[in-house]
Write an enzyme that holds these catalytic residues in place. Sequence first.
Site, PDB file in Angstrom:
ATOM      1  N   ASP A  60      -4.377  16.053 -17.952  1.00 38.03           N
ATOM      2  CA  ASP A  60      -4.682  14.639 -18.156  1.00 38.03           C
ATOM      3  C   ASP A  60      -4.152  14.287 -19.552  1.00 38.03           C
ATOM      4  OD1 ASP A  60      -5.879  12.210 -18.890  1.00 38.03           O
ATOM      5  OD2 ASP A  60      -7.645  12.575 -17.635  1.00 38.03           O
ATOM      6  N   ARG A 109       0.818  -1.220   0.000  1.00 36.31           N
ATOM      7  CA  ARG A 109       0.000   0.000   0.000  1.00 36.31           C
ATOM      8  C   ARG A 109       0.847   1.264   0.000  1.00 36.31           C
ATOM      9  NH1 ARG A 109      -1.361   2.631   4.115  1.00 36.31           N
ATOM     10  NH2 ARG A 109      -1.528   0.849   5.512  1.00 36.31           N
ATOM     11  N   LYS A 158      -5.504   2.784 -20.496  1.00 39.31           N
ATOM     12  CA  LYS A 158      -5.670   3.045 -21.924  1.00 39.31           C
ATOM     13  C   LYS A 158      -4.358   2.759 -22.658  1.00 39.31           C
ATOM     14  CE  LYS A 158      -9.595   4.420 -20.204  1.00 39.31           C
ATOM     15  NZ  LYS A 158      -9.835   5.769 -19.782  1.00 39.31           N
ATOM     16  N   TYR A 175     -13.150  14.467 -19.067  1.00 39.20           N
ATOM     17  CA  TYR A 175     -13.516  13.056 -18.910  1.00 39.20           C
ATOM     18  C   TYR A 175     -14.663  12.957 -17.890  1.00 39.20           C
ATOM     19  CZ  TYR A 175     -13.287   8.227 -17.383  1.00 39.20           C
ATOM     20  OH  TYR A 175     -13.614   6.948 -17.043  1.00 39.20           O
TER      21      TYR A 175
HETATM   22  C1  LIG Z   1     -10.424   6.448 -18.748  1.00 42.81           C
HETATM   23  C2  LIG Z   1     -10.001   7.840 -18.453  1.00 42.81           C
HETATM   24  C3  LIG Z   1      -9.841   8.267 -17.121  1.00 42.81           C
HETATM   25  C4  LIG Z   1     -10.157   7.391 -15.935  1.00 42.81           C
HETATM   26  O1  LIG Z   1      -9.298   6.294 -15.847  1.00 42.81           O
HETATM   27  P1  LIG Z   1      -9.666   4.894 -15.137  1.00 42.81           P
HETATM   28  O2  LIG Z   1      -8.423   4.111 -15.322  1.00 42.81           O
HETATM   29  O3  LIG Z   1     -10.875   4.342 -15.828  1.00 42.81           O
HETATM   30  O4  LIG Z   1      -9.959   5.223 -13.706  1.00 42.81           O
HETATM   31  C5  LIG Z   1      -9.404   9.565 -16.913  1.00 42.81           C
HETATM   32  N1  LIG Z   1      -9.142  10.401 -17.940  1.00 42.81           N
HETATM   33  C6  LIG Z   1      -9.291  10.025 -19.223  1.00 42.81           C
HETATM   34  C7  LIG Z   1      -9.000  10.997 -20.312  1.00 42.81           C
HETATM   35  C8  LIG Z   1      -9.729   8.731 -19.516  1.00 42.81           C
HETATM   36  O5  LIG Z   1      -9.897   8.374 -20.810  1.00 42.81           O
END
Ligand SMILES: *Cc1c(COP(=O)(O)O)cnc(C)c1O
Length: 387
Positions: A177, A51, A202, A105
């Site tokens: 992001d 953790r 992703k 998002y």
């Molecule tokens: C999918 C996504 C998130 C969130 O990510 P998770 O791994 O699903 O928690 C945040 N920002 C963007 C641009 C995303 O495509």
Amino acid sequence: MAKHIKHIATKLIHAGEPEPLIHGAVSMPIFQSSTFEYTGQGRYHDLRYIRLNNTPNHIALHQKLASIENAEAALVTASGMGAISTTLLTLLAPGDHFLAQACLYGGTHDFITKDFAALGISFDFIDGEDPGSWEGKVRSNTKAIFVETMTNPLLQVADLKAVVEFARGHDLVSMIDNTFASPINFRPAEWGFDLSLHSCTKYLNGHSDIVAGAVIGRADLIERITHKLNHLGASLDPHACFLLHRGIKTLGVRMQCQSESALNLSKYLENHRTIEKVNYPGLESHPGYLRACELFDGFSGMLSFEVKGGMEAAESFIRNTTLPVVAPSLGGVETLITRPATTSHSGMPPDERRALGISDSLIRVSVGIEATEDLIEDFDQALKMLP
Ligand SMILES: *Cc1c(COP(=O)(O)O)cnc(C)c1O
């Protein structure tokens, strides 16, 4: 002798790898141990425990991620939202104010609009493409500004250079992001951003088989965010660390292939008589094209488009394709297709959705690594079936 590493393609493979190799293992082994022997650590945060984000699997990933974005430090988290929420909770306290790009998002948008009031944090949304309008929104208690490299699903590109300049001028922490661009196409630290956030679910992992996140950037901030994560507990499990580590090694070849394929698919769609509009930052017709050319090394594998004939035509097109999987999420090796009005943006009131330019007939594609010719042929036969 120290390894000579200059290019990101080499860093993806070699940065952060244990030296010497552990028992000679070429692939980073999984340390499936919750706790580690005490060796005299004086601070709670230095105890070795899953953790506390400091097993060999975490450390290797932190070094690799910091290296590929040319940043000081990095931290992996249990999900992209784990990275975003932990970072915001670290930087913002009751009484603070926050600026964020309007088209975010869905999860980030919901966290801000649904949870911030109870935390005593106020916010304003800004138009990322109109820096002149930001001055009117900033307050004496504003602490941070948050944007996305390319917005979902219209792939708009904010004035990212202006964001950094504005943040510096007003003493704000600048956050981006960077999920859609990935470190291959955009490295925020090189442009002066304090923090870059990722859903590693992703492109970074790229195989649609784990959920993971990362924060990359200034070492002093990453240390504070790490301590907060140690308390909140959104830590990445070592087995997921292993899969992410493996996935990152092929990010370069995947992204190159996906960027090239998405550009060719966009050009094909743009010239088709049944297509109303294509949104892809690599097309000259895209309003953010020149800015994208200046900032990015590639345009990534995300595109969206509208077919003529409205929602029914869009639904029938999606049904008639055979290769793409109809699913939300993105960035994997397989092509995914969705209608944002029913998935990523279904939580948004229809009026608000339309005001942002997201029509009910908009189709979003995450281009995989299949042969572009096969994808185009599949899209072609599905478009021919439209009335
Ligand atoms: C999918 C996504 C998130 C969130 O990510 P998770 O791994 O699903 O928690 C945040 N920002 C963007 C641009 C995303 O495509």
